[in-house]
Design an enzyme around this catalytic site. Structure first.
Site, short mmCIF file in Angstrom:
data_model
loop_
_atom_site.label_atom_id
_atom_site.label_comp_id
_atom_site.label_asym_id
_atom_site.label_seq_id
_atom_site.Cartn_x
_atom_site.Cartn_y
_atom_site.Cartn_z
N HIS A 59 0.85 -1.20 0.00
CA HIS A 59 0.00 0.00 0.00
C HIS A 59 0.87 1.24 0.00
CE1 HIS A 59 -3.69 -2.20 0.45
NE2 HIS A 59 -3.22 -2.83 1.50
N CYS A 60 1.58 1.42 -1.08
CA CYS A 60 2.54 2.50 -1.20
C CYS A 60 2.32 3.14 -2.57
CB CYS A 60 3.96 1.92 -1.10
SG CYS A 60 5.29 3.09 -1.44
N GLY A 61 2.64 4.40 -2.71
CA GLY A 61 2.52 5.05 -4.00
C GLY A 61 3.38 4.40 -5.07
#
Length: 180
Positions: A59-61
């Protein structure tokens, strides 16, 4: 190390002795695969091989980089490149469960390269490989740091999170390391 492996094969040395002779200390260890009871032995997976090692989070850019990492894996596997992802929650961007992380990796992005279960990649708790990578270059300051490990020399090139797997910079480094 490639020369050492060839000599070991020529001499007919096998099994654990051959592995011990060609495995640097930073590759020693078993790591559990992501959302699996199976393990990966880093010596068997990486000793003497050129590798791209990445600390990942679900869940990271930068999570969409999984797609380009898989493309690199597909493009360079025949030239001997091994891609390995180390899931980590060091930067608080991991999925809530390994099952969710596995779905993101394998289903959403089609990852087929080796993904390992969450482990520390920075600071004093970093696993042995990331401690080595950090000492040779720099510790990851965020997710999706890429480390190009020369299997013959142990040399490490670091590429930060913003350097995409399909960037000219990374591909030029791959082409140099993978030269026969």
């Amino acid at each position: 190390m490639k020369t050492a492996k060839a000599l070991i094969a020529l001499l007919g040395v096998s099994g654990a002795l051959a592995q011990a002779a060609s495995c640097p200390a930073y590759l020693e260890g078993e790591y559990r695969k992501l959302h699996s009871s199976e393990s990966a032995n880093l010596c068997e997976l990486l000793a003497g091989k050129d590798a791209l090692i990445v600390n990942t989070a679900s869940h990271c850019g930068f999570t969409p980089q999984f797609k380009a990492l898989e493309a690199l894996h597909q493009e360079y596997a025949d030239q001997g490149l091994v891609v390995v992802g180390f899931a980590s929650d060091d930067f608080k961007q991991a999925a809530k469960s390994e099952e969710e992380a596995a779905t993101i990796c394998y289903t959403n992005y089609g990852v087929s390269f080796t993904m390992l279960a969450p482990t520390a990649v920075s600071g004093e708790e970093a696993n042995g490989l990331f401690a080595y990578l950090g000492a040779q270059s720099e510790q990851p300051g965020w997710n999706f740091n890429k480390y190009l490990l020369d299997g013959e020399t142990g040399a490490v090139q670091h590429f930060g999170s913003k350097v995409t797997p399909d960037s000219e910079e990374l591909k030029a480094a791959l082409d140099t390391v993978l030269q026969p």
